[in-house]
Structure formats: C-alpha cells, structure tokens
Design an enzyme around this catalytic site. Sequence first.
Site, PDB file in Angstrom:
ATOM      1  N   ALA A  67       0.818  -1.088   0.073  1.00 34.91           N
ATOM      2  CA  ALA A  67      -0.100   0.035   0.059  1.00 34.91           C
ATOM      3  C   ALA A  67       0.879   1.056  -0.031  1.00 34.91           C
ATOM      4  CB  ALA A  67      -0.967  -0.043   1.066  1.00 34.91           C
ATOM      5  N   CYS A  68       2.097   1.012   0.203  1.00 35.78           N
ATOM      6  CA  CYS A  68       3.149   2.316   0.357  1.00 35.78           C
ATOM      7  C   CYS A  68       3.357   2.788  -1.209  1.00 35.78           C
ATOM      8  CB  CYS A  68       4.381   1.942   1.015  1.00 35.78           C
ATOM      9  SG  CYS A  68       4.232   1.589   2.702  1.00 35.78           S
ATOM     10  N   TYR A 104      10.769   2.926   0.080  1.00 34.40           N
ATOM     11  CA  TYR A 104      10.133   1.836  -0.071  1.00 34.40           C
ATOM     12  C   TYR A 104       9.129   1.572  -0.867  1.00 34.40           C
ATOM     13  CZ  TYR A 104       7.524  -2.342   2.057  1.00 34.40           C
ATOM     14  OH  TYR A 104       6.857  -3.302   2.187  1.00 34.40           O
ATOM     15  N   ASN A 144      -0.720  -3.570   5.829  1.00 34.12           N
ATOM     16  CA  ASN A 144      -0.478  -3.664   7.076  1.00 34.12           C
ATOM     17  C   ASN A 144      -0.825  -5.137   7.721  1.00 34.12           C
ATOM     18  OD1 ASN A 144       0.726  -1.215   7.950  1.00 34.12           O
ATOM     19  ND2 ASN A 144      -1.129  -0.444   7.633  1.00 34.12           N
ATOM     20  N   GLU A 200       9.988  -4.084  13.962  1.00 35.30           N
ATOM     21  CA  GLU A 200       8.579  -4.557  14.130  1.00 35.30           C
ATOM     22  C   GLU A 200       7.675  -3.495  13.449  1.00 35.30           C
ATOM     23  OE1 GLU A 200      10.668  -4.006  16.020  1.00 35.30           O
ATOM     24  OE2 GLU A 200       9.843  -2.573  17.837  1.00 35.30           O
ATOM     25  N   LYS A 201       6.483  -4.101  13.107  1.00 34.81           N
ATOM     26  CA  LYS A 201       5.290  -3.104  12.909  1.00 34.81           C
ATOM     27  C   LYS A 201       4.597  -2.602  13.873  1.00 34.81           C
ATOM     28  CE  LYS A 201       4.997  -3.255   8.242  1.00 34.81           C
ATOM     29  NZ  LYS A 201       3.754  -3.456   7.333  1.00 34.81           N
ATOM     30  N   ALA A 202       3.631  -1.549  13.509  1.00 33.29           N
ATOM     31  CA  ALA A 202       2.776  -1.042  14.899  1.00 33.29           C
ATOM     32  C   ALA A 202       1.990  -2.110  15.604  1.00 33.29           C
ATOM     33  CB  ALA A 202       1.926   0.108  14.149  1.00 33.29           C
ATOM     34  N   LYS A 218       4.546  -3.310  23.886  1.00 33.69           N
ATOM     35  CA  LYS A 218       4.699  -2.180  25.015  1.00 33.69           C
ATOM     36  C   LYS A 218       3.656  -2.359  26.087  1.00 33.69           C
ATOM     37  CE  LYS A 218       6.281   1.132  21.547  1.00 33.69           C
ATOM     38  NZ  LYS A 218       6.277   2.628  20.929  1.00 33.69           N
TER      39      LYS A 218
HETATM   40  P1  NAD Z   1       9.673 -10.125   6.477  1.00 32.04           P
HETATM   41  O1  NAD Z   1      10.799  -9.178   6.686  1.00 32.04           O
HETATM   42  O2  NAD Z   1       9.396 -10.848   7.640  1.00 32.04           O
HETATM   43  O3  NAD Z   1      10.147 -10.994   5.212  1.00 32.04           O
HETATM   44  C1  NAD Z   1      10.840 -10.800   4.176  1.00 32.04           C
HETATM   45  C2  NAD Z   1      12.134 -12.051   4.148  1.00 32.04           C
HETATM   46  O4  NAD Z   1      12.953 -11.511   2.891  1.00 32.04           O
HETATM   47  C3  NAD Z   1      13.023 -12.028   5.330  1.00 32.04           C
HETATM   48  O5  NAD Z   1      12.841 -13.302   5.784  1.00 32.04           O
HETATM   49  C4  NAD Z   1      14.215 -11.418   4.574  1.00 32.04           C
HETATM   50  O6  NAD Z   1      15.225 -12.389   5.431  1.00 32.04           O
HETATM   51  C5  NAD Z   1      14.330 -11.938   3.233  1.00 32.04           C
HETATM   52  N1  NAD Z   1      15.018 -11.297   2.499  1.00 32.04           N
HETATM   53  C6  NAD Z   1      15.422 -10.274   2.428  1.00 32.04           C
HETATM   54  N2  NAD Z   1      16.540  -9.935   1.535  1.00 32.04           N
HETATM   55  C7  NAD Z   1      16.830 -11.129   1.007  1.00 32.04           C
HETATM   56  C8  NAD Z   1      17.808 -11.626  -0.113  1.00 32.04           C
HETATM   57  N3  NAD Z   1      18.580 -10.642  -0.515  1.00 32.04           N
HETATM   58  N4  NAD Z   1      17.350 -12.838  -0.430  1.00 32.04           N
HETATM   59  C9  NAD Z   1      16.748 -13.939   0.020  1.00 32.04           C
HETATM   60  N5  NAD Z   1      15.707 -13.331   1.208  1.00 32.04           N
HETATM   61  C10 NAD Z   1      16.020 -12.312   1.536  1.00 32.04           C
HETATM   62  O7  NAD Z   1       8.443  -9.239   5.714  1.00 32.04           O
HETATM   63  P2  NAD Z   1       6.831  -9.539   5.484  1.00 32.04           P
HETATM   64  O8  NAD Z   1       6.225  -8.853   6.708  1.00 32.04           O
HETATM   65  O9  NAD Z   1       6.771 -11.102   5.739  1.00 32.04           O
HETATM   66  O10 NAD Z   1       6.858  -9.187   4.265  1.00 32.04           O
HETATM   67  C11 NAD Z   1       6.624  -9.918   3.162  1.00 32.04           C
HETATM   68  C12 NAD Z   1       6.609  -9.353   1.675  1.00 32.04           C
HETATM   69  O11 NAD Z   1       5.503  -8.431   1.968  1.00 32.04           O
HETATM   70  C13 NAD Z   1       7.896  -8.000   1.548  1.00 32.04           C
HETATM   71  O12 NAD Z   1       7.958  -8.026   0.264  1.00 32.04           O
HETATM   72  C14 NAD Z   1       7.078  -6.923   1.998  1.00 32.04           C
HETATM   73  O13 NAD Z   1       7.516  -5.670   1.289  1.00 32.04           O
HETATM   74  C15 NAD Z   1       5.804  -7.167   1.811  1.00 32.04           C
HETATM   75  N6  NAD Z   1       4.790  -6.393   2.655  1.00 32.04           N
HETATM   76  C16 NAD Z   1       4.393  -6.732   3.891  1.00 32.04           C
HETATM   77  C17 NAD Z   1       3.452  -5.968   4.525  1.00 32.04           C
HETATM   78  C18 NAD Z   1       3.120  -6.117   5.893  1.00 32.04           C
HETATM   79  O14 NAD Z   1       2.426  -5.761   6.584  1.00 32.04           O
HETATM   80  N7  NAD Z   1       3.766  -7.199   6.491  1.00 32.04           N
HETATM   81  C19 NAD Z   1       2.841  -4.888   3.868  1.00 32.04           C
HETATM   82  C20 NAD Z   1       3.181  -4.222   2.448  1.00 32.04           C
HETATM   83  C21 NAD Z   1       3.961  -5.219   1.997  1.00 32.04           C
END
Ligand code: NAD
Length: 335
Positions: free
Chosen positions: A122-123, A152, A181, A194-196, A203
């Site tokens: 969503a960003c 990002y 999120n 960590e996220k919100a 906390k």
């Molecule tokens: P996360 O950080 O827990 O998972 C991302 C994983 O990617 C991590 O385990 C990290 O080690 C791995 N990674 C990073 N660089 C790497 C590399 N070079 N080679 C191999 N692995 C690599 O994040 P998440 O919350 O599980 O998010 C997963 C995806 O969803 C991401 O692309 C994130 O941008 C997207 N996303 C997540 C949210 C959310 O609310 N969690 C929201 C919007 C988008």
Amino acid sequence: MPKRVAVLGGGGFIGGHLAKRLKSQGNWVRVVDIKFHSYFEKDEFCDEFLIGDLADPATASEVLSGSFDEVYQLAADMGGAEYLFSGLNDANVMSSSALINIHVVKAAVKHGVKKLFFSSSACVYPEFNQMDPLNPNCEEDSAYPAQPDSEYGWEKLFSERLYLAFRKNYGLNVRIARFHNIFGPFGTWSGGKEKAPAAMLRKAIECEEGGEIEVWGDGSQTRSFLFIEDCLLAIEALMEADFSDPVNIGSENLISINSMAEIAVQISGKNIGIKNLCGQEFETKYGFPCPIGVMGRNSHNKLFEEKTGSKIQSDLESGLKETYQWIKSQSEQSK
Ligand code: NAD
C-alpha cells in the site's frame, strides 16, 4: 492436484505462514531466504529450505530451476516505520529489493515458472491522496500520477512495473498484491523492524500497571490491519483469479493509531495510559524525525471482490488477542 511451489522470503513473517499453508495443502514447497525462519522448524513448513541471497543472479537462477508451478516472491529488505520511514535505510531498502526483483523475474522467465506472485505494498499510493485521516484514497488506479511518501514505496512501484513489463514482453503469468499492514503471530515483535501492531502489543505487555505506552505521532493517523490468516485466504483467491494487474489485499476497517493502542491496552487488562510522542520531543529522544508516514491509509477492496468473487474477512480484535498471547510468550521466554 499437488503443485511444485517456491516461497522466496519464506524465512520471514508472511512467507513462513504462506509456505506452511501451501505445504499443509499437500504441495511440494521450497523456501528460499538469506536466513532461517526464527520460529518454524524446516519440516513444519517446507520440504526444502535453501539459504541464498536472491539479489545474486546466479542464486536467483539456481533456486528457480526445477519446473515450478507457482513462485511467491516475498523477499524484501523490510521493516516497520522506524526502519522504512526514518530515511536511515533508504539506499539498502531500494537497492537490495530492486536487485532481488530484477534477478527473480529474469530467472522466472528463464526457467518457465508457470505463475508468479509478487508482494507489493500500500506504500505505493501517492501521499497527496492520504492527507485526510478519515478519507484516504487507495483505489488501485489512484497509484498514478505517482508520489509515494517513501523510497520503499517507490521501489515497490518500480518492481510492479518490472513484473508487468515481463508479462508484456515474455508472457510471464503474474499476480500482484498490494498488502496493507498484515499482522499476526510468528512475526518480528522487537528490535526496530517490528510493525505497529506488534510494537503496541509488546509495549502493553512490558508496561507496568499504572504506567504508559509510547505511541509515535499524535495518534490521529489512521490505518487498517489484516490478520495473517485472512491474508493467506486472500492470496489464494488472487492466485486463482484470472487477473494480473495490481490488487489491494487489506482490511477496509479504518482505525486510528491511538484507538489501536487502546485495544492493546484493553487486551492487557492493565491500567495503562497512552503517551503520544511527536515533533521536536521525538527528534530529541530518537535523533530522527518522527516516522509516522501518511496521515491516513485504508484498503479499498472493490477490485479484489470483482476479480476474485470473494470478500476479505477481518476481525482486528481477535487477531490482536491471538498475537498478544504469542508475543507475551516470546517476551517471557526471552527474559
Ligand atoms: P519479512 O521481513 O518478515 O520477510 C521478508 C523476508 O525476505 C525476510 O525473511 C528476509 O530475510 C528475506 N530477504 C531479504 N533480503 C533477501 C535476499 N537478498 N535474499 C533472500 N531473502 C531475503 O517481511 P514480511 O512482513 O513477511 O513481508 C513480506 C513481503 O510483503 C515483503 O515483500 C514486504 O515488502 C511485503 N509487504 C508486507 C507488509 C506487511 O504488513 N507485513 C505490507 C506490505 C507489503
């Protein structure tokens, strides 16, 4: 019929849950990440776990060889507000994630991956449509003209276009979700990434009776939050839909950050206050401007519903309760 599936970034939060679900459905699952999963044992969530840096072209190619029916690309240099919006990590966030996506998409075409899911965010939505906390616009086609409020978001927008270009020129079958999120157990809950929701719950767990928890910003900024299990159902529906442009996956239940903090306090059952920290007071304490992001953001699910024929469910409070119990157990173990 069981499928051969790869989950890239499966050592992380969403990828770990997704791999576990795909395996439980009888599929053969390869997980690739630069690190092991912090909570799941290998056999619990995949058939094969490969450690590798997907920003390296040879690694990306190697891990996608082997006739995959589905590849889920979730690997990214990722974190919460402090990590993504303070500006301190912009160069790494943009370059690492862009390199991952460039090498993954090329490898997917080279090895004939049948369907590829990309996790956008969503960003990507423009800052100017998210100034009013009560009325943000995050309809898919509002992403252009583009003006994401973070690097990002710009990287995600670039990578969406990259996957769409490979769809156009090489016939790659893609699905693109813009996550809003996602939260739940077995995710990062401390350490700055960590996220919100996890931060608020932690906390509240760590706060003493009669104390107060710190909430960044004046607390009037709004967001929506989707529990991980509901996110997994939505990913499955999108993979099955015959639609390959970007689609939101999120909850439409808008809530202010202070209201979410109040729910966290309520779940803890303690008598705790909320202290909003922003402006100069925040900068003096942390050494960087308060990373609150846009003033309002909410998922808009009309396109998802139209294209998948299903609705995204979400129950914030029960998801937060489950996540609270899990973070509490982690916090107790780490003492
Ligand atoms: P996360 O950080 O827990 O998972 C991302 C994983 O990617 C991590 O385990 C990290 O080690 C791995 N990674 C990073 N660089 C790497 C590399 N070079 N080679 C191999 N692995 C690599 O994040 P998440 O919350 O599980 O998010 C997963 C995806 O969803 C991401 O692309 C994130 O941008 C997207 N996303 C997540 C949210 C959310 O609310 N969690 C929201 C919007 C988008």
